[in-house]
Enzyme design. Sequence first.
Site, PDB file in Angstrom:
ATOM      1  N   HIS A 196      13.795 -94.638 -69.124  1.00 44.67           N
ATOM      2  CA  HIS A 196      13.618 -93.519 -67.724  1.00 44.67           C
ATOM      3  C   HIS A 196      14.691 -92.642 -68.297  1.00 44.67           C
ATOM      4  O   HIS A 196      15.506 -92.685 -69.100  1.00 44.67           O
ATOM      5  CB  HIS A 196      13.798 -94.268 -66.620  1.00 44.67           C
ATOM      6  CG  HIS A 196      12.930 -95.173 -66.131  1.00 44.67           C
ATOM      7  ND1 HIS A 196      12.771 -95.741 -64.716  1.00 44.67           N
ATOM      8  CD2 HIS A 196      11.751 -95.573 -66.659  1.00 44.67           C
ATOM      9  CE1 HIS A 196      11.365 -96.148 -64.651  1.00 44.67           C
ATOM     10  NE2 HIS A 196      10.945 -96.419 -65.716  1.00 44.67           N
ATOM     11  N   GLU A 231      17.411 -91.457 -66.880  1.00 46.96           N
ATOM     12  CA  GLU A 231      18.860 -91.686 -66.432  1.00 46.96           C
ATOM     13  C   GLU A 231      19.224 -92.499 -67.904  1.00 46.96           C
ATOM     14  O   GLU A 231      20.329 -92.343 -68.270  1.00 46.96           O
ATOM     15  CB  GLU A 231      18.985 -92.704 -65.267  1.00 46.96           C
ATOM     16  CG  GLU A 231      18.756 -91.847 -63.966  1.00 46.96           C
ATOM     17  CD  GLU A 231      17.070 -92.257 -63.755  1.00 46.96           C
ATOM     18  OE1 GLU A 231      16.737 -92.253 -62.331  1.00 46.96           O
ATOM     19  OE2 GLU A 231      16.489 -92.342 -64.426  1.00 46.96           O
ATOM     20  N   CYS A 261      17.250 -98.533 -62.927  1.00 45.92           N
ATOM     21  CA  CYS A 261      18.171 -97.109 -63.483  1.00 45.92           C
ATOM     22  C   CYS A 261      19.414 -97.307 -62.812  1.00 45.92           C
ATOM     23  O   CYS A 261      20.448 -97.016 -63.296  1.00 45.92           O
ATOM     24  CB  CYS A 261      17.600 -95.921 -63.499  1.00 45.92           C
ATOM     25  SG  CYS A 261      16.149 -95.887 -64.609  1.00 45.92           S
ATOM     26  N   ALA A 320     -15.097 -71.130 -62.244  1.00 39.99           N
ATOM     27  CA  ALA A 320     -15.315 -69.639 -62.677  1.00 39.99           C
ATOM     28  C   ALA A 320     -16.392 -68.982 -61.810  1.00 39.99           C
ATOM     29  O   ALA A 320     -17.351 -69.574 -61.589  1.00 39.99           O
ATOM     30  CB  ALA A 320     -15.432 -69.612 -64.026  1.00 39.99           C
ATOM     31  N   ARG A 343      -6.769 -79.404 -68.191  1.00 39.82           N
ATOM     32  CA  ARG A 343      -7.072 -80.700 -68.514  1.00 39.82           C
ATOM     33  C   ARG A 343      -6.085 -81.219 -69.023  1.00 39.82           C
ATOM     34  O   ARG A 343      -5.624 -82.535 -68.587  1.00 39.82           O
ATOM     35  CB  ARG A 343      -8.061 -80.688 -69.359  1.00 39.82           C
ATOM     36  CG  ARG A 343      -9.428 -80.090 -68.922  1.00 39.82           C
ATOM     37  CD  ARG A 343     -10.590 -79.839 -69.937  1.00 39.82           C
ATOM     38  NE  ARG A 343     -11.900 -79.555 -69.648  1.00 39.82           N
ATOM     39  CZ  ARG A 343     -12.897 -79.565 -70.125  1.00 39.82           C
ATOM     40  NH1 ARG A 343     -12.971 -79.854 -71.460  1.00 39.82           N
ATOM     41  NH2 ARG A 343     -14.281 -78.968 -69.684  1.00 39.82           N
ATOM     42  N   LEU A 377     -15.555 -82.456 -71.914  1.00 38.31           N
ATOM     43  CA  LEU A 377     -14.465 -83.016 -71.123  1.00 38.31           C
ATOM     44  C   LEU A 377     -13.160 -83.281 -71.575  1.00 38.31           C
ATOM     45  O   LEU A 377     -12.736 -84.314 -71.169  1.00 38.31           O
ATOM     46  CB  LEU A 377     -14.964 -83.782 -69.884  1.00 38.31           C
ATOM     47  CG  LEU A 377     -16.155 -83.522 -68.800  1.00 38.31           C
ATOM     48  CD1 LEU A 377     -16.270 -84.542 -67.797  1.00 38.31           C
ATOM     49  CD2 LEU A 377     -15.723 -82.079 -68.244  1.00 38.31           C
ATOM     50  N   ARG A 434      -9.130 -79.424 -75.883  1.00 39.71           N
ATOM     51  CA  ARG A 434      -9.201 -78.519 -77.214  1.00 39.71           C
ATOM     52  C   ARG A 434      -8.613 -77.365 -77.282  1.00 39.71           C
ATOM     53  O   ARG A 434      -8.372 -76.619 -76.212  1.00 39.71           O
ATOM     54  CB  ARG A 434     -10.855 -78.399 -77.603  1.00 39.71           C
ATOM     55  CG  ARG A 434     -11.719 -79.439 -77.347  1.00 39.71           C
ATOM     56  CD  ARG A 434     -13.117 -79.297 -77.597  1.00 39.71           C
ATOM     57  NE  ARG A 434     -13.707 -78.126 -76.764  1.00 39.71           N
ATOM     58  CZ  ARG A 434     -14.508 -78.476 -75.419  1.00 39.71           C
ATOM     59  NH1 ARG A 434     -14.411 -79.641 -74.950  1.00 39.71           N
ATOM     60  NH2 ARG A 434     -14.823 -77.469 -74.782  1.00 39.71           N
ATOM     61  N   GLU A 457     -14.121 -80.679 -61.957  1.00 38.99           N
ATOM     62  CA  GLU A 457     -14.926 -79.553 -62.718  1.00 38.99           C
ATOM     63  C   GLU A 457     -16.559 -79.529 -62.186  1.00 38.99           C
ATOM     64  O   GLU A 457     -17.226 -79.039 -63.014  1.00 38.99           O
ATOM     65  CB  GLU A 457     -14.700 -79.465 -64.264  1.00 38.99           C
ATOM     66  CG  GLU A 457     -13.212 -79.292 -64.623  1.00 38.99           C
ATOM     67  CD  GLU A 457     -13.425 -79.266 -66.100  1.00 38.99           C
ATOM     68  OE1 GLU A 457     -14.177 -78.962 -66.875  1.00 38.99           O
ATOM     69  OE2 GLU A 457     -12.080 -79.047 -66.596  1.00 38.99           O
ATOM     70  N   LEU A 464     -20.823 -80.778 -55.504  1.00 41.57           N
ATOM     71  CA  LEU A 464     -19.695 -81.750 -55.299  1.00 41.57           C
ATOM     72  C   LEU A 464     -18.144 -80.993 -54.830  1.00 41.57           C
ATOM     73  O   LEU A 464     -17.509 -81.462 -53.959  1.00 41.57           O
ATOM     74  CB  LEU A 464     -19.348 -82.147 -56.864  1.00 41.57           C
ATOM     75  CG  LEU A 464     -18.392 -83.404 -56.969  1.00 41.57           C
ATOM     76  CD1 LEU A 464     -18.711 -84.323 -56.077  1.00 41.57           C
ATOM     77  CD2 LEU A 464     -17.880 -83.473 -58.508  1.00 41.57           C
TER      78      LEU A 464
END
Length: 371
Positions: A56, A58, A90, A160, A190, A210, A213, A303, A308
């Site tokens: 972690h 710390e 920690c 969009a 993404r 999906l 890239r 997306e 949906l």
Amino acid sequence: MTNNEQKSDDYYMRQAITLGEKARLISPPNPWVGALIVKNGTIIGRGFTSAPGGNHAEINALEEASTQAENATIYITLEPCSHHGRTPPCVDALIKAKIGRVVIALEDCDIKVCGNGMKKLQEAGILFTLGVCKLEAFKSLEPYLHQRSTAKPYVVAKSAISVDGKTAAKDGTSKWISNEQARQDAHYLRLYSQAILIGSRTALKDSPTLNVRGIELENPIKQPLRVIFDAKGIVAPIGPLFDLSIAKTLIFTSTECDTKTLASWKAAGIDVEIIQTTDDGKLDINEALLFLGKIGIIQLLVEGGSTLLGRFLKINAINRLILYLSPKILGDTGVPLFKNFPVDTIENAPQLELLNINQLGSTLRIDYKVT
């Protein structure tokens, strides 16, 4: 505490927050925490969260500071953990190193921590301060804090749209409403999400990949989980979504799923989760979100299409809405941004909070807070 000391705490904490952001792509399902150790006005240790199973923030900072950490001040963006997980607590390491003072931006709302780290510091006689740069730290860690407090991922919905708020023309065509700069920017959404969700209609119509890239990073990109809502089993296991060399795919379906399709999904190595449906026969979004939260998804990018998105908005399940507004007009026959989301009067309209506007060539990216 004097004003000068307070300014000093703010200065160092902001550096710790910047450090924490370096872990954002590698630490989930753990939080992306930054830590900075200061002694006599000099930074002697820096750290941010490693990949799961690693140190972690710390511990990384303590290793750099070594024996100089005794009586020093450590700035941490999130309360130090107090439980045994993949790594030891920690807070025990801070006590062992004889840290003189601990400055914390935010209390950890994870039920395993939730004040216990600060309690241990107090019992050890170590001074701590809570709340320094808490707004900046909250902005950085908001998806993590939401997931830990609700058990559901932080939901980012993106789309969009044309100037008149349409996502596609009457014939369903939508390539391309936005420009190349906007589409490239969406790949960063993404990148910072652990899962991407679409519906079965989008899967059939677009056959999307999906994945992330066009982004080059020092470390290999951890591709997000591809998630499909398909209650009836209408998506055949062909195309890029079923190419597991690209990324993993999870399908949420129901007991009404076509048995042959279900068998073909499993034969293709796809993860399948059968969940309940609502009264209208649609998959239960809340149950799906709880499952995704359980498997460690902190941020979910939706997306999907208008149907949906409308379902998510109707149950108040969108936390952030990101729109790419293009200089096109698709008219009154175009596909609206949210389907099946009637608003009878202006008083019942959801109120969004504008967070940011960026120009990407001819397209505007507009960020809203929804819940």
